[in-house]
Motif scaffolding. Structure first.
Motif, PDB file in Angstrom:
ATOM      1  N   THR A  37       0.828  -1.207   0.000  1.00 25.15           N
ATOM      2  CA  THR A  37       0.000   0.000   0.000  1.00 25.15           C
ATOM      3  C   THR A  37       0.857   1.250   0.000  1.00 25.15           C
ATOM      4  N   ARG A  38       2.165   1.069   0.106  1.00 26.05           N
ATOM      5  CA  ARG A  38       3.128   2.180   0.039  1.00 26.05           C
ATOM      6  C   ARG A  38       4.436   1.638  -0.532  1.00 26.05           C
ATOM      7  N   SER A  39       5.426   2.488  -0.675  1.00 23.82           N
ATOM      8  CA  SER A  39       6.685   2.069  -1.284  1.00 23.82           C
ATOM      9  C   SER A  39       7.408   1.028  -0.428  1.00 23.82           C
ATOM     10  N   VAL A  40       8.149   0.142  -1.106  1.00 22.82           N
ATOM     11  CA  VAL A  40       8.937  -0.895  -0.449  1.00 22.82           C
ATOM     12  C   VAL A  40      10.407  -0.498  -0.577  1.00 22.82           C
ATOM     13  N   ARG A  41      11.111  -0.562   0.533  1.00 17.62           N
ATOM     14  CA  ARG A  41      12.521  -0.165   0.582  1.00 17.62           C
ATOM     15  C   ARG A  41      13.405  -1.411   0.629  1.00 17.62           C
TER      16      ARG A  41
END
Length: 129
Positions: A37-41
């Motif tokens: 649901t958001r960026s993956v680091r």
């Protein structure tokens, strides 16, 4: 010769990690449908342009298309002489939600585990130097 072995090891690791990450049962796929649901680091504890960095950047180009536009951010955290500890520490201290991943060479993971769990090994090496 050493670079060839390193690239071969890193390639094998990347293939195994990618296979493990994207294989699963239909039940797992159903529950993971909303991920991310958001960026993956992705933390890579090596210098930019190295084998691990290149292998980490490959999925960063295609995964956003599969992840409804959510980016995969490759974060190089090399420390001179740190042997992957800086990047590993960042991931270890991050929230355990699957949004921060670590890509590390197998020899670094093994070496760091031995030195951290057995500090007398490290101190023995330092005394001999």
């Amino acid at each position: 010769m050493r670079e060839t072995r390193l690239i071969a090891r890193a390639t094998t690791f990347a293939i195994a990690a990618t296979t493990a990450a994207f294989s699963g049962t239909s039940a797992t796929a159903a529950t993971a449908a909303d991920f991310p649901t958001r960026s993956v680091r992705v933390v890579v504890p090596s210098t930019p342009g190295g084998a691990l960095d290149i292998l980490s950047c490959m999925p960063a180009q295609e995964l956003p298309e599969r992840w409804n536009g959510q980016p995969l951010i490759v974060d190089n955290r090399a420390g001179a002489g740190a042997g992957g500890i800086i990047g590993s520490e960042i991931v270890a201290k991050s929230e355990a939600d699957g949004y921060t991943l670590l890509v590390v060479a197998p020899d670094e993971a093994t070496r760091n585990r031995i030195l951290v769990s057995n500090p007398e090994v490290l101190y023995g090496f330092l005394k001999q130097a």
